[in-house]
Design a protein around this motif. Structure first.
Motif, mmCIF file in Angstrom:
data_model
loop_
_atom_site.group_PDB
_atom_site.id
_atom_site.type_symbol
_atom_site.label_atom_id
_atom_site.label_comp_id
_atom_site.label_asym_id
_atom_site.label_seq_id
_atom_site.Cartn_x
_atom_site.Cartn_y
_atom_site.Cartn_z
ATOM 1 N N THR A 201 -30.505 34.055 -43.883
ATOM 2 C CA THR A 201 -29.138 33.633 -44.188
ATOM 3 C C THR A 201 -28.708 34.177 -45.541
ATOM 4 N N LEU A 202 -27.604 34.901 -45.546
ATOM 5 C CA LEU A 202 -27.001 35.395 -46.774
ATOM 6 C C LEU A 202 -25.917 34.411 -47.198
ATOM 7 N N ILE A 203 -25.938 34.014 -48.476
ATOM 8 C CA ILE A 203 -24.913 33.105 -48.986
ATOM 9 C C ILE A 203 -24.019 33.888 -49.943
ATOM 10 N N TYR A 222 -11.845 34.734 -46.210
ATOM 11 C CA TYR A 222 -13.090 34.728 -45.438
ATOM 12 C C TYR A 222 -13.389 33.385 -44.765
ATOM 13 N N GLY A 223 -12.471 32.428 -44.888
ATOM 14 C CA GLY A 223 -12.686 31.135 -44.257
ATOM 15 C C GLY A 223 -13.913 30.423 -44.799
ATOM 16 N N GLN A 228 -18.240 28.955 -50.257
ATOM 17 C CA GLN A 228 -19.329 29.837 -49.852
ATOM 18 C C GLN A 228 -19.156 30.278 -48.397
ATOM 19 N N LEU A 229 -19.727 31.433 -48.112
ATOM 20 C CA LEU A 229 -19.765 31.958 -46.748
ATOM 21 C C LEU A 229 -21.214 32.228 -46.383
ATOM 22 N N HIS A 230 -21.690 31.627 -45.308
ATOM 23 C CA HIS A 230 -23.070 31.807 -44.860
ATOM 24 C C HIS A 230 -23.086 32.778 -43.676
ATOM 25 N N ILE A 231 -23.864 33.835 -43.798
ATOM 26 C CA ILE A 231 -23.993 34.829 -42.732
ATOM 27 C C ILE A 231 -25.458 34.935 -42.338
ATOM 28 N N THR A 232 -25.735 34.729 -41.071
ATOM 29 C CA THR A 232 -27.112 34.840 -40.574
ATOM 30 C C THR A 232 -27.299 36.207 -39.923
ATOM 31 N N THR A 233 -28.360 36.893 -40.319
ATOM 32 C CA THR A 233 -28.649 38.211 -39.767
ATOM 33 C C THR A 233 -30.154 38.366 -39.622
ATOM 34 N N CYS A 263 -23.736 37.966 -53.724
ATOM 35 C CA CYS A 263 -24.756 37.235 -52.969
ATOM 36 C C CYS A 263 -25.414 36.249 -53.924
ATOM 37 N N VAL A 264 -25.220 34.957 -53.676
ATOM 38 C CA VAL A 264 -25.711 33.942 -54.620
ATOM 39 C C VAL A 264 -27.160 33.544 -54.371
#
Length: 275
Positions: A201-203, A222-223, A228-233, A263-264
Protein backbone atom coordinates in the motif's frame (compact mmCIF):
# COMPACT_ATOMS: atom_id res chain seq x y z
CA UNK A 1 -22.35 -5.16 -33.94
CA UNK A 2 -22.09 -4.22 -37.62
CA UNK A 3 -19.95 -5.90 -40.27
CA UNK A 4 -17.10 -3.40 -39.85
CA UNK A 5 -16.79 -4.24 -36.16
CA UNK A 6 -16.94 -7.95 -36.96
CA UNK A 7 -14.15 -7.56 -39.50
CA UNK A 8 -12.21 -5.61 -36.86
CA UNK A 9 -12.57 -8.49 -34.41
CA UNK A 10 -11.50 -11.01 -37.03
CA UNK A 11 -8.41 -9.01 -37.95
CA UNK A 12 -7.48 -8.29 -34.32
CA UNK A 13 -7.32 -11.94 -33.33
CA UNK A 14 -5.70 -13.07 -36.58
CA UNK A 15 -3.04 -10.33 -36.48
CA UNK A 16 -1.90 -10.84 -32.89
CA UNK A 17 -2.41 -14.59 -32.55
CA UNK A 18 -1.40 -15.49 -36.10
CA UNK A 19 -4.48 -17.56 -36.78
CA UNK A 20 -8.24 -17.54 -36.44
CA UNK A 21 -11.04 -20.10 -36.42
CA UNK A 22 -14.74 -20.10 -35.67
CA UNK A 23 -14.55 -20.76 -31.90
CA UNK A 24 -13.07 -17.45 -30.65
CA UNK A 25 -15.25 -15.47 -33.06
CA UNK A 26 -18.38 -17.30 -31.90
CA UNK A 27 -17.46 -16.43 -28.31
CA UNK A 28 -16.48 -12.82 -29.01
CA UNK A 29 -19.34 -11.98 -31.36
CA UNK A 30 -22.09 -14.14 -29.91
CA UNK A 31 -22.79 -15.68 -33.30
CA UNK A 32 -23.56 -19.21 -34.43
CA UNK A 33 -20.91 -21.31 -36.15
CA UNK A 34 -22.78 -20.91 -39.43
CA UNK A 35 -22.80 -17.10 -39.12
CA UNK A 36 -19.08 -17.00 -38.28
CA UNK A 37 -18.26 -19.29 -41.20
CA UNK A 38 -20.17 -16.91 -43.45
CA UNK A 39 -18.24 -13.96 -41.96
CA UNK A 40 -14.91 -15.65 -42.73
CA UNK A 41 -16.01 -16.38 -46.29
CA UNK A 42 -17.18 -12.81 -46.73
CA UNK A 43 -13.86 -11.46 -45.46
CA UNK A 44 -11.94 -13.72 -47.84
CA UNK A 45 -14.07 -12.54 -50.73
CA UNK A 46 -13.28 -8.91 -49.82
CA UNK A 47 -9.59 -9.59 -49.20
CA UNK A 48 -8.40 -12.60 -51.20
CA UNK A 49 -5.17 -14.37 -50.15
CA UNK A 50 -5.15 -12.71 -46.69
CA UNK A 51 -6.01 -15.98 -44.92
CA UNK A 52 -5.23 -19.61 -45.71
CA UNK A 53 -6.89 -22.58 -44.06
CA UNK A 54 -4.58 -25.08 -42.34
CA UNK A 55 -6.25 -28.49 -42.11
CA UNK A 56 -3.80 -29.66 -39.43
CA UNK A 57 -4.48 -26.71 -37.14
CA UNK A 58 -8.13 -26.47 -38.22
CA UNK A 59 -7.70 -22.72 -38.38
CA UNK A 60 -7.09 -19.93 -40.86
CA UNK A 61 -3.52 -18.63 -40.75
CA UNK A 62 -2.53 -15.18 -41.96
CA UNK A 63 -0.42 -15.14 -45.09
CA UNK A 64 2.34 -12.82 -46.27
CA UNK A 65 -0.37 -10.96 -48.17
CA UNK A 66 -2.39 -10.18 -45.03
CA UNK A 67 -2.82 -6.40 -44.68
CA UNK A 68 -5.04 -5.15 -41.81
CA UNK A 69 -7.78 -2.75 -42.90
CA UNK A 70 -9.69 -2.21 -39.65
CA UNK A 71 -7.27 -2.45 -36.69
CA UNK A 72 -4.64 0.09 -35.67
CA UNK A 73 -2.04 -2.64 -35.04
CA UNK A 74 -1.13 -1.47 -31.51
CA UNK A 75 -0.83 -3.98 -28.71
CA UNK A 76 -2.99 -1.68 -26.54
CA UNK A 77 -5.89 -2.32 -28.89
CA UNK A 78 -5.49 -6.09 -28.49
CA UNK A 79 -5.17 -6.04 -24.67
CA UNK A 80 -8.05 -3.57 -24.30
CA UNK A 81 -10.25 -6.11 -26.04
CA UNK A 82 -8.72 -9.19 -24.39
CA UNK A 83 -8.99 -7.93 -20.81
CA UNK A 84 -11.83 -5.40 -20.92
CA UNK A 85 -13.86 -6.39 -23.94
CA UNK A 86 -13.39 -2.95 -25.48
CA UNK A 87 -14.44 -2.70 -29.10
CA UNK A 88 -14.13 0.46 -31.18
CA UNK A 89 -16.93 2.59 -32.53
CA UNK A 90 -16.39 3.58 -36.13
CA UNK A 91 -18.06 7.00 -36.38
CA UNK A 92 -19.14 8.84 -39.48
CA UNK A 93 -16.13 10.94 -40.49
CA UNK A 94 -18.39 13.94 -40.95
CA UNK A 95 -19.49 13.88 -37.30
CA UNK A 96 -17.94 16.73 -35.34
CA UNK A 97 -16.40 16.05 -31.93
CA UNK A 98 -15.73 18.41 -29.06
CA UNK A 99 -13.42 15.95 -27.32
CA UNK A 100 -9.70 15.67 -27.77
CA UNK A 101 -7.23 13.29 -26.20
CA UNK A 102 -3.45 13.65 -26.39
CA UNK A 103 -2.05 10.39 -27.67
CA UNK A 104 0.98 8.92 -25.95
CA UNK A 105 3.93 7.97 -28.10
CA UNK A 106 3.38 4.39 -29.18
CA UNK A 107 6.18 1.85 -28.71
CA UNK A 108 6.26 -0.53 -31.64
CA UNK A 109 5.59 -4.14 -30.65
CA UNK A 110 5.90 -6.73 -33.40
CA UNK A 111 3.17 -9.37 -33.70
CA UNK A 112 5.99 -11.85 -34.38
CA UNK A 113 7.21 -11.11 -30.84
CA UNK A 114 3.75 -11.22 -29.29
CA UNK A 115 2.48 -14.46 -30.79
CA UNK A 116 4.96 -16.82 -29.06
CA UNK A 117 4.77 -14.78 -25.84
CA UNK A 118 0.98 -14.95 -25.77
CA UNK A 119 1.10 -18.70 -26.35
CA UNK A 120 3.73 -19.21 -23.62
CA UNK A 121 1.77 -17.16 -21.07
CA UNK A 122 -1.40 -19.09 -21.87
CA UNK A 123 0.25 -22.51 -21.73
CA UNK A 124 2.76 -21.71 -18.93
CA UNK A 125 5.77 -22.59 -21.05
CA UNK A 126 9.06 -21.05 -22.20
CA UNK A 127 10.29 -18.90 -25.06
CA UNK A 128 13.78 -18.55 -26.53
CA UNK A 129 14.53 -14.95 -27.31
CA UNK A 130 17.06 -12.27 -28.10
CA UNK A 131 16.64 -9.15 -25.98
CA UNK A 132 18.36 -5.80 -26.32
CA UNK A 133 18.64 -3.90 -23.03
CA UNK A 134 19.76 -0.29 -22.62
CA UNK A 135 22.90 -1.46 -20.79
CA UNK A 136 23.93 -3.87 -23.55
CA UNK A 137 25.13 -2.98 -27.05
CA UNK A 138 24.25 -6.42 -28.44
CA UNK A 139 21.12 -8.58 -28.05
CA UNK A 140 21.44 -11.34 -25.47
CA UNK A 141 19.95 -14.79 -25.84
CA UNK A 142 17.67 -15.77 -22.98
CA UNK A 143 15.26 -18.52 -22.02
CA UNK A 144 12.22 -16.88 -20.41
CA UNK A 145 9.12 -18.18 -18.68
CA UNK A 146 6.59 -15.34 -19.07
CA UNK A 147 3.49 -15.11 -16.90
CA UNK A 148 1.96 -11.60 -17.16
CA UNK A 149 1.86 -8.46 -19.30
CA UNK A 150 2.09 -5.03 -17.68
CA UNK A 151 1.40 -1.55 -19.12
CA UNK A 152 3.34 1.22 -17.39
CA UNK A 153 5.01 4.51 -18.28
CA UNK A 154 3.49 4.36 -21.75
CA UNK A 155 4.99 1.00 -22.69
CA UNK A 156 4.25 -2.69 -22.30
CA UNK A 157 6.40 -5.16 -20.36
CA UNK A 158 6.22 -8.89 -19.92
CA UNK A 159 6.96 -10.27 -16.44
CA UNK A 160 9.01 -13.46 -16.73
CA UNK A 161 11.44 -15.74 -14.96
CA UNK A 162 14.83 -15.40 -16.64
CA UNK A 163 16.76 -18.66 -16.71
CA UNK A 164 20.03 -16.77 -17.25
CA UNK A 165 19.61 -14.40 -14.28
CA UNK A 166 17.72 -16.92 -12.12
CA UNK A 167 15.29 -14.20 -11.18
CA UNK A 168 11.92 -12.70 -12.13
CA UNK A 169 12.40 -9.59 -14.27
CA UNK A 170 10.43 -7.19 -16.45
CA UNK A 171 11.18 -7.06 -20.18
CA UNK A 172 10.07 -4.22 -22.46
CA UNK A 173 8.17 -5.73 -25.38
CA UNK A 174 9.59 -3.31 -27.95
CA UNK A 175 13.16 -4.41 -27.08
CA UNK A 176 12.78 -8.05 -28.10
CA UNK A 177 14.73 -8.68 -31.28
CA UNK A 178 13.44 -12.20 -31.82
CA UNK A 179 11.21 -14.66 -29.96
CA UNK A 180 10.65 -18.36 -30.62
CA UNK A 181 8.17 -20.55 -28.81
CA UNK A 182 10.14 -23.18 -26.84
CA UNK A 183 7.37 -25.18 -25.18
CA UNK A 184 9.35 -26.26 -22.11
CA UNK A 185 6.95 -26.44 -19.16
CA UNK A 186 7.54 -23.70 -16.60
CA UNK A 187 8.70 -24.66 -13.10
CA UNK A 188 9.02 -21.02 -12.07
CA UNK A 189 5.50 -19.67 -12.56
CA UNK A 190 3.46 -16.72 -11.35
CA UNK A 191 2.87 -18.53 -8.05
CA UNK A 192 6.60 -18.50 -7.22
CA UNK A 193 7.05 -14.81 -8.08
CA UNK A 194 7.18 -13.35 -4.56
CA UNK A 195 7.29 -9.69 -5.60
CA UNK A 196 4.36 -10.20 -7.95
CA UNK A 197 2.22 -11.78 -5.24
CA UNK A 198 3.09 -9.33 -2.45
CA UNK A 199 0.55 -6.53 -1.98
CA UNK A 200 1.94 -3.12 -1.00
CA UNK A 201 0.00 0.00 0.00
CA UNK A 202 1.32 3.39 -1.06
CA UNK A 203 0.15 6.32 1.07
CA UNK A 204 0.16 9.58 -0.84
CA UNK A 205 -0.52 13.10 0.39
CA UNK A 206 -0.09 16.69 -0.83
CA UNK A 207 3.43 18.09 -0.46
CA UNK A 208 3.67 19.58 3.06
CA UNK A 209 5.21 22.77 1.64
CA UNK A 210 1.96 23.68 -0.12
CA UNK A 211 -0.54 26.09 1.42
CA UNK A 212 -3.70 24.75 3.04
CA UNK A 213 -5.76 25.97 0.07
CA UNK A 214 -3.42 24.22 -2.38
CA UNK A 215 -3.56 21.03 -0.36
CA UNK A 216 -7.36 21.16 -0.36
CA UNK A 217 -7.40 21.44 -4.16
CA UNK A 218 -5.28 18.29 -4.48
CA UNK A 219 -7.33 16.42 -1.87
CA UNK A 220 -10.41 17.19 -3.94
CA UNK A 221 -8.69 16.27 -7.24
CA UNK A 222 -7.78 12.79 -6.02
CA UNK A 223 -10.75 12.14 -3.73
CA UNK A 224 -8.54 11.82 -0.66
CA UNK A 225 -9.78 10.79 2.77
CA UNK A 226 -8.31 12.67 5.76
CA UNK A 227 -5.74 14.22 3.43
CA UNK A 228 -4.36 10.91 2.17
CA UNK A 229 -4.76 8.60 -0.80
CA UNK A 230 -4.09 4.87 -0.34
CA UNK A 231 -3.12 2.89 -3.45
CA UNK A 232 -2.63 -0.87 -3.31
CA UNK A 233 -0.32 -2.40 -5.90
CA UNK A 234 2.04 -5.33 -6.34
CA UNK A 235 5.54 -5.06 -4.87
CA UNK A 236 6.93 -5.66 -8.35
CA UNK A 237 5.03 -2.59 -9.58
CA UNK A 238 5.75 -0.09 -6.79
CA UNK A 239 8.40 1.85 -8.71
CA UNK A 240 6.32 1.85 -11.90
CA UNK A 241 3.27 3.13 -9.99
CA UNK A 242 5.21 6.01 -8.46
CA UNK A 243 6.82 6.83 -11.80
CA UNK A 244 3.42 6.91 -13.52
CA UNK A 245 2.17 9.30 -10.83
CA UNK A 246 5.35 11.40 -11.26
CA UNK A 247 6.19 11.03 -7.58
CA UNK A 248 9.89 11.30 -6.81
CA UNK A 249 11.30 9.44 -3.82
CA UNK A 250 15.03 10.24 -4.00
CA UNK A 251 14.63 14.01 -4.05
CA UNK A 252 11.94 16.69 -3.91
CA UNK A 253 11.25 19.20 -6.62
CA UNK A 254 12.41 22.67 -5.63
CA UNK A 255 8.93 23.95 -6.43
CA UNK A 256 6.27 22.14 -4.34
CA UNK A 257 3.65 22.92 -7.02
CA UNK A 258 5.72 20.82 -9.41
CA UNK A 259 5.99 17.99 -6.88
CA UNK A 260 2.37 18.19 -5.66
CA UNK A 261 2.16 14.66 -4.20
CA UNK A 262 4.60 12.83 -1.93
CA UNK A 263 4.77 9.28 -0.62
CA UNK A 264 4.44 9.54 3.16
CA UNK A 265 5.24 5.88 3.89
CA UNK A 266 8.50 5.84 1.95
CA UNK A 267 10.30 3.98 4.76
CA UNK A 268 7.83 1.11 4.45
CA UNK A 269 7.99 0.79 0.70
CA UNK A 270 11.61 1.64 -0.17
CA UNK A 271 12.64 -2.04 -0.04
CA UNK A 272 10.47 -2.58 -3.13
CA UNK A 273 12.08 0.27 -5.07
CA UNK A 274 15.61 -1.03 -5.31
CA UNK A 275 15.23 -4.81 -5.27
Amino acid sequence: MDVVQRYWMLELIAFWEGQINTKPLMSALGLTRQSVSQLLKSYQTEYPDALMYDTGLKAYQITDHFIPHFINQTVDEYFDWLHYGNTPVFPNTSTASNQYRIQALARFVSPHVMRPLLKAVKEKTAVDCEYLSVSSSDPQGRLLYPHSFVKTAGRWHVRAYCDMRKHYLDFVLSRFQHVDYDGKTAVHTEQQDTLWNTQVTLILAPDSRLTDKQKHVLENDYGMTDGQLHITTRAALVKYTLDDLQIKTKMLEANPQAQQLVCVNYTDIKQWLYD
